[in-house]
Design a protein around this motif. Structure first.
Motif, short mmCIF file in Angstrom:
data_model
loop_
_atom_site.label_atom_id
_atom_site.label_comp_id
_atom_site.label_asym_id
_atom_site.label_seq_id
_atom_site.Cartn_x
_atom_site.Cartn_y
_atom_site.Cartn_z
N UNK A 11 -1.01 10.08 -12.45
CA UNK A 11 -0.80 9.88 -11.02
C UNK A 11 -0.78 8.39 -10.67
N UNK A 12 -1.67 7.62 -11.28
CA UNK A 12 -1.70 6.18 -11.03
C UNK A 12 -0.38 5.55 -11.44
N UNK A 13 0.22 6.04 -12.54
CA UNK A 13 1.51 5.52 -12.99
C UNK A 13 2.62 5.91 -12.02
N UNK A 14 2.56 7.13 -11.50
CA UNK A 14 3.55 7.57 -10.50
C UNK A 14 3.47 6.69 -9.27
N UNK A 15 2.26 6.46 -8.78
CA UNK A 15 2.09 5.61 -7.60
C UNK A 15 2.64 4.20 -7.86
N UNK A 16 2.37 3.66 -9.05
CA UNK A 16 2.85 2.33 -9.39
C UNK A 16 4.37 2.30 -9.45
N UNK A 17 4.97 3.31 -10.09
CA UNK A 17 6.42 3.33 -10.25
C UNK A 17 7.12 3.37 -8.90
N UNK A 18 6.70 4.28 -8.02
CA UNK A 18 7.35 4.37 -6.72
C UNK A 18 7.01 3.16 -5.84
N UNK A 19 5.77 2.68 -5.95
CA UNK A 19 5.41 1.50 -5.17
C UNK A 19 6.22 0.28 -5.57
N UNK A 20 6.49 0.14 -6.86
CA UNK A 20 7.26 -1.01 -7.33
C UNK A 20 8.73 -0.91 -6.98
N UNK A 21 9.20 0.31 -6.67
CA UNK A 21 10.62 0.51 -6.39
C UNK A 21 10.98 0.32 -4.92
N UNK A 22 9.97 0.22 -4.05
CA UNK A 22 10.26 0.05 -2.62
C UNK A 22 10.98 -1.27 -2.40
N UNK A 23 12.13 -1.26 -1.73
CA UNK A 23 12.87 -2.51 -1.51
C UNK A 23 12.15 -3.45 -0.57
N UNK A 24 12.41 -4.75 -0.73
CA UNK A 24 11.81 -5.76 0.14
C UNK A 24 10.54 -6.32 -0.44
N UNK A 25 9.77 -7.00 0.41
CA UNK A 25 8.51 -7.61 -0.02
C UNK A 25 7.49 -6.52 -0.33
N UNK A 26 6.76 -6.69 -1.41
CA UNK A 26 5.75 -5.72 -1.81
C UNK A 26 4.39 -6.37 -1.86
N UNK A 27 3.40 -5.63 -1.36
CA UNK A 27 2.04 -6.15 -1.37
C UNK A 27 1.26 -5.68 -2.58
N UNK A 28 1.72 -4.60 -3.23
CA UNK A 28 0.99 -4.05 -4.37
C UNK A 28 1.50 -4.63 -5.67
N UNK A 29 0.76 -4.34 -6.77
CA UNK A 29 1.19 -4.77 -8.09
C UNK A 29 2.46 -4.04 -8.46
N UNK A 30 3.45 -4.75 -8.97
CA UNK A 30 4.75 -4.16 -9.25
C UNK A 30 4.98 -3.91 -10.71
#
Length: 292
Positions: free
Chosen positions: A55-74
């Motif tokens: 689940x942590x990997x799923x969250x990271x993968x989708x979080x890193x794919x969000x376009x624009x500036x990202x606040x989380x680890x990508x």
């Protein structure tokens, strides 16, 4: 059951975001209450900690794919074709490869921080996707080279992963994990419209022509048409002839679709039934479109 009125995609996406935030909160509480993360989970071979790492990997993968500036680890530097089954890999092969990879991304002493990691990554996805339109394209190369999914589908997928794998972890830890009908309806309406065609077994679907009318109690309603190796899924479809009508409680359909409840049990409990001109075709839906 009557006609289902057209839905508001912006309002439903916002409801999905609210449901996802609440589900992540429940998940983090569940992880914090589990003393031994190495006990077997509801997923064969995986421990409860393995499921959480996935689940942590799923969250990271989708979080890193969000376009624009990202606040989380990508994870934007990942060469997905090298990591997965390669550009020629099937949908199922690529998902199996990323699933196998995912459980090792949070391992060893880091698993003691599994709860905070899930909280941080889940919050980052919600924060970085806030204000974006539901149809914003989100890169999803783990589904295939150049593949994108709408943000609404990505959010629905995050919710489905949280709900289903939360259940896997709770079953392993022998703790309650209720699934609300509204949560399941949001997953079906937001994610399955996009994912069902991708998950079609094209080989099994060769030469097959079946139109399913899928009516979920309380909505949504989907037309699932399989024709010569391809599938189309239409939400709130116009009237048309169907071969088989499946009426189901949303939670039961979600659990059956992801292999967490046997079809016979859903039928025996009165939570799924088939009708229409050829009701005996109902089991073909889960044979043709399978959860990886």
């Amino acid at each position: 059951m009557g006609a289902v009125t057209a839905f508001d995609p912006v309002a439903e996406h916002e409801r999905t975001r609210v449901a996802l935030e609440a589900a992540i909160g429940r998940l983090v509480e569940l992880v914090g209450a589990i003393g031994d993360l190495e006990v077997p989970s509801g997923v064969p071979v995986w421990s409860v900690g393995d499921v959480g790492a996935h689940l942590a990997a799923v969250y990271l993968a989708y979080g890193s794919a969000i376009p624009g500036e990202r606040s989380g680890a990508g994870a934007e530097g990942i060469d997905w074709d090298a990591v997965l089954a390669g550009p020629e890999g099937t949908f199922g092969e690529r998902i199996a490869a990323v699933n196998a990879l995912s459980i090792g991304l949070v391992a060893g002493p880091e698993r003691k921080r599994l709860g905070p990691i899930l909280a941080e990554r889940g919050a980052a996805f919600l924060r970085d996707s806030a204000g974006l339109a539901p149809d914003t394209p989100v890169p999803a190369p783990w589904y295939g080279p150049g593949r994108t999914v709408p943000l609404a589908a990505a959010t629905g997928l995050m919710l489905s992963e949280t709900l289903v794998h939360g259940l896997d972890m709770a079953r392993g830890a022998r703790r309650p994990w209720p699934l609300a009908a509204e949560e399941a309806s949001l997953v079906i309406g937001q994610a399955m419209v996009t994912m069902m065609p991708l998950a079609l077994d094209a080989e099994k679907a060769q030469g097959v022509r079946i139109a399913f009318d899928l009516a979920l109690k309380g909505g949504p309603r989907l037309a699932v048409v399989v024709e010569d190796g391809a599938a189309t899924v239409t939400r709130d479809p116009a009237p048309r002839p169907y071969d088989c009508r499946i009426t189901a409680a949303p939670t039961a359909f979600l659990l059956v679709s992801f292999g967490r409840m046997p079809l016979w049990k859903a039928i025996a409990r009165g939570r799924m039934r088939a009708g229409g001109r050829r009701p005996w075709l109902a089991p073909r839906l889960s044979e043709l479109i399978t959860a990886p």
